[in-house]
Design a protein around this motif. Structure first.
Motif, short mmCIF file in Angstrom:
data_model
loop_
_atom_site.label_atom_id
_atom_site.label_comp_id
_atom_site.label_asym_id
_atom_site.label_seq_id
_atom_site.Cartn_x
_atom_site.Cartn_y
_atom_site.Cartn_z
N MET A 1 6.64 -12.09 13.03
CA MET A 1 7.70 -12.15 12.14
C MET A 1 7.34 -12.46 10.74
SD MET A 1 10.20 -10.61 13.55
CE MET A 1 11.51 -10.95 12.60
N ASP A 2 6.43 -13.50 10.87
CA ASP A 2 5.94 -14.00 9.41
C ASP A 2 5.06 -13.09 8.76
OD1 ASP A 2 5.21 -16.26 7.59
OD2 ASP A 2 3.01 -16.07 8.67
N VAL A 3 3.93 -12.35 9.50
CA VAL A 3 3.33 -11.23 8.99
C VAL A 3 4.06 -10.29 8.44
CG1 VAL A 3 1.69 -9.42 9.38
CG2 VAL A 3 1.20 -11.76 10.35
N LEU A 4 5.04 -9.79 9.33
CA LEU A 4 6.10 -8.66 8.71
C LEU A 4 6.73 -8.84 7.64
CD1 LEU A 4 7.30 -5.94 9.85
CD2 LEU A 4 8.84 -7.15 10.90
N ASN A 5 7.22 -10.27 7.50
CA ASN A 5 7.90 -10.45 6.11
C ASN A 5 7.06 -10.53 4.99
OD1 ASN A 5 10.47 -11.05 7.18
ND2 ASN A 5 10.01 -13.09 8.01
N LYS A 6 5.75 -10.93 5.31
CA LYS A 6 4.70 -10.82 4.07
C LYS A 6 4.51 -9.35 3.62
CE LYS A 6 2.03 -14.93 5.51
NZ LYS A 6 0.72 -15.39 6.01
N ILE A 7 4.43 -8.40 4.64
CA ILE A 7 4.36 -6.83 4.20
C ILE A 7 5.52 -6.36 3.55
CG2 ILE A 7 4.17 -4.73 5.36
CD1 ILE A 7 2.56 -5.95 7.77
N LYS A 8 6.75 -7.01 3.87
CA LYS A 8 7.83 -6.54 3.44
C LYS A 8 7.97 -6.96 1.76
CE LYS A 8 10.80 -6.33 7.24
NZ LYS A 8 12.06 -6.97 7.99
N LYS A 9 7.38 -8.12 1.77
CA LYS A 9 7.47 -8.61 0.16
C LYS A 9 6.34 -7.87 -0.63
CE LYS A 9 9.35 -13.18 1.31
NZ LYS A 9 8.85 -14.61 1.60
N SER A 10 5.30 -7.42 0.03
CA SER A 10 4.18 -6.89 -0.80
C SER A 10 4.61 -5.66 -1.53
CB SER A 10 3.16 -6.50 0.09
OG SER A 10 3.55 -5.17 0.89
N GLY A 11 5.47 -4.89 -0.96
CA GLY A 11 5.93 -3.63 -1.93
C GLY A 11 5.08 -2.55 -1.84
N TYR A 12 4.13 -2.49 -0.83
CA TYR A 12 3.18 -1.44 -0.77
C TYR A 12 3.50 -0.59 0.49
CZ TYR A 12 -1.28 1.04 0.58
OH TYR A 12 -2.06 1.74 0.72
N THR A 13 3.63 0.65 0.41
CA THR A 13 3.82 1.49 1.55
C THR A 13 2.68 2.49 1.71
OG1 THR A 13 6.16 1.43 1.12
CG2 THR A 13 5.54 3.19 2.43
N PRO A 14 1.97 2.60 2.63
CA PRO A 14 1.00 3.31 2.92
C PRO A 14 1.34 4.82 2.96
CG PRO A 14 0.29 1.56 4.43
CD PRO A 14 1.92 1.26 3.75
#
Length: 501
Positions: A184-197
């Motif tokens: 969940m911690d990594v997932l939240n960082k991904i969501k905050k990154s704003g990047y979508t491959p």
């Protein structure tokens, strides 16, 4: 070793081979049921399976087995670790099976076969009601078996012990809580990154024959022998089965509008298959000619599928091959392709889940199984509970039964207690990777050159050659010098996805 002991060991191995032959016959029936058999054959073939299961029961619970146990218990000081482990497994299997009445053992096997066919129909029609009465029967059997076997702590521990000897719900609860929080911690960082491959290029049309050709190229490099000691077939739910180490078969399912699905299921099942093909011939007739546990087995499949198959080094070698074979990737850069392969998005289907969120699918099933076995929920409530947990953990909700509670075959064949193996496999795999990189400092460079044999050789020398001689906890300690921990998997996820996102 004296002559009497040597002769007794030969007798025991010969007897165990008889049991293995019967299991192989049952496995062939099961494989054929799923891959080839006509629909109308279900009832008769289920009766045959039930009869064969009855014969297995007789062999496993005979007076002869009890005599073997009594004899070898008296000469333990003269046995090597292989025979000690053999007797330990023989004894466990004897007493565990003996506690189930013969008629119930046969009836359960027959019902599992019927249940599997009902599940297939229910999934095709997306109608849980078709499967529900069969699932109730399977669940009731498992609850009865738990009471026959006895248990310490949670009732679910009795089922876990079948797939992951030594693990308990108390231990799993702690490991899975750490894993869930890390994910969940990594997932939240991904969501905050704003990047979508980008992933649009994976959804183009990929003819089945081309997918099959590419998958075989990868499997050959992995050193899965599908030509002389295995085969590749199609089934809606990919699986691996084996009849000894010279006949290990896998299945996959091809979607023409998805490049990734069949490929990664082939890599996953190939990991299972290589493990079985590597089991030494000398372990035949010992009850140890198989994987150490389902968790260790899943560590091999998920290690190949994700840690290797979704790595940058792997695609440094295979991306040029993919571009040559598939014009659909024209104009797609290596970085776009690699990021797309590792695209993260919470989804409904476990087998199609990304590497990061996959374990959340398993934790959901683990929690549901515990509730079912402990009578905290009923089968009637299952779709509702399933949907609620998907909403809570992954933020998605199934719109029908096929993409919800009916997506897995495991409950249909009675595999309660199996699901945690998948998440445990992720933990074992990351811990093995940590040790492998110490032993092979230039690992990534070798993979980039397509030398996947270095991985195969390390796994064979450190894991595969032992079969089931060691319990999972013993094996992980023997290989890595540490007890199982969640930290390496969480660190691996944070490092990998931190670079991509």
């Amino acid at each position: 070793m004296n002559e009497t002991l040597e002769e007794k060991i030969k007798e025991l191995k010969s007897y165990i081979n008889k049991i293995d032959y019967m299991y192989s016959a049952l496995a062939v029936f099961s494989w054929d049921d799923m891959v080839n058999a006509p629909r109308k054959a279900v009832e008769y073939r289920s009766s045959v399976s039930g009869h064969l299961a009855g014969e297995v029961y007789k062999l496993k619970t005979s007076e002869e087995v009890k005599k073997f146990i009594d004899f070898f218990d008296g000469v333990k000081d003269e046995l090597d670790e292989v025979m000690l482990s053999t007797i330990d497994n023989l004894k466990k299997d004897y007493y565990r099976t003996k506690k189930i009445p013969d008629n119930e053992y046969q009836e359960y096997t027959k019902e599992c076969s019927i249940s599997l066919a009902a599940w297939q129909e229910a999934k095709n029609k997306s109608d849980f009601n078709i499967f529900k009465p069969h699932l109730k029967k399977i669940l009731d059997f498992n609850k009865k078996f738990v009471n026959y076997w006895g248990y310490e702590g949670n009732k679910y521990n009795a089922l876990l012990d079948d797939y992951e000897p030594g693990i308990t719900t108390e231990r799993l609860d702690k490991l899975f809580e750490e894993m869930k929080n890390g994910i969940m911690d990594v997932l939240n960082k991904i969501k905050k990154s704003g990047y979508t491959p980008r992933i649009d290029f994976f959804g183009k049309s990929f003819p089945k024959k081309d997918q099959e050709k590419f998958s075989k190229l990868v499997l050959k490099k992995m050193e899965y022998d599908y030509e002389e000691a295995g085969r590749i077939d199609e089934y809606m739910h990919p699986f691996t089965t084996n009849f000894g180490n010279k006949d290990v078969r896998i299945t996959t399912f091809y979607y023409e509008n998805d490049f990734r699905s069949a490929l990664f299921s082939c890599i996953h099942e190939g990991g299972h298959a290589i493990y079985e093909q590597d089991i030494p011939d000398e372990l035949q007739g010992t009850l140890l000619n198989r994987g150490a546990s389902m968790g260790i087995h899943e560590s091999q499949s998920r290690f190949y599928e994700n840690i290797i198959g979704r790595s940058k080094a792997f695609w440094r070698y295979f991306y040029p091959e993919a571009v040559k074979m598939f014009k659909q990737f024209d104009g797609v850069s290596f970085e776009e392709f690699y990021d797309g392969i590792n695209y993260v998005e919470p989804s409904l289907i476990r087998t199609e889940a990304d590497e990061l969120t996959y374990s959340l699918h398993i934790i959901i099933r683990y929690e549901i199984e515990k509730m079912l076995i402990n009578d905290e929920i009923t089968v009637d409530e299952l779709p509702k509970v399933w949907n609620e947990k998907y909403k809570e953990y992954l933020g998605v909700e199934p719109s029908n039964d096929a993409e919800g509670v009916l997506q897995d075959m495991h409950w249909a064949d009675g595999s309660f207690g199996y699901f945690p193996s998948y998440a445990l496999g992720n933990l074992y795999g990351a811990q093995f990777l940590n040790k492998m990189k110490k032993d092979i400092p230039d690992l990534d460079a070798e993979i980039e050159k397509g030398n996947l044999n270095v991985i195969h050789n390390w796994l064979k020398d450190n894991i595969h050659k032992y079969g089931a001689i060691y319990k999972p906890a013993e094996l992980i300690k023997k290989v890595t010098g540490e007890e199982l921990t969640s930290k390496y998997f969480i660190e691996y996820l944070d490092r990998k996805f931190g670079k991509i996102y």
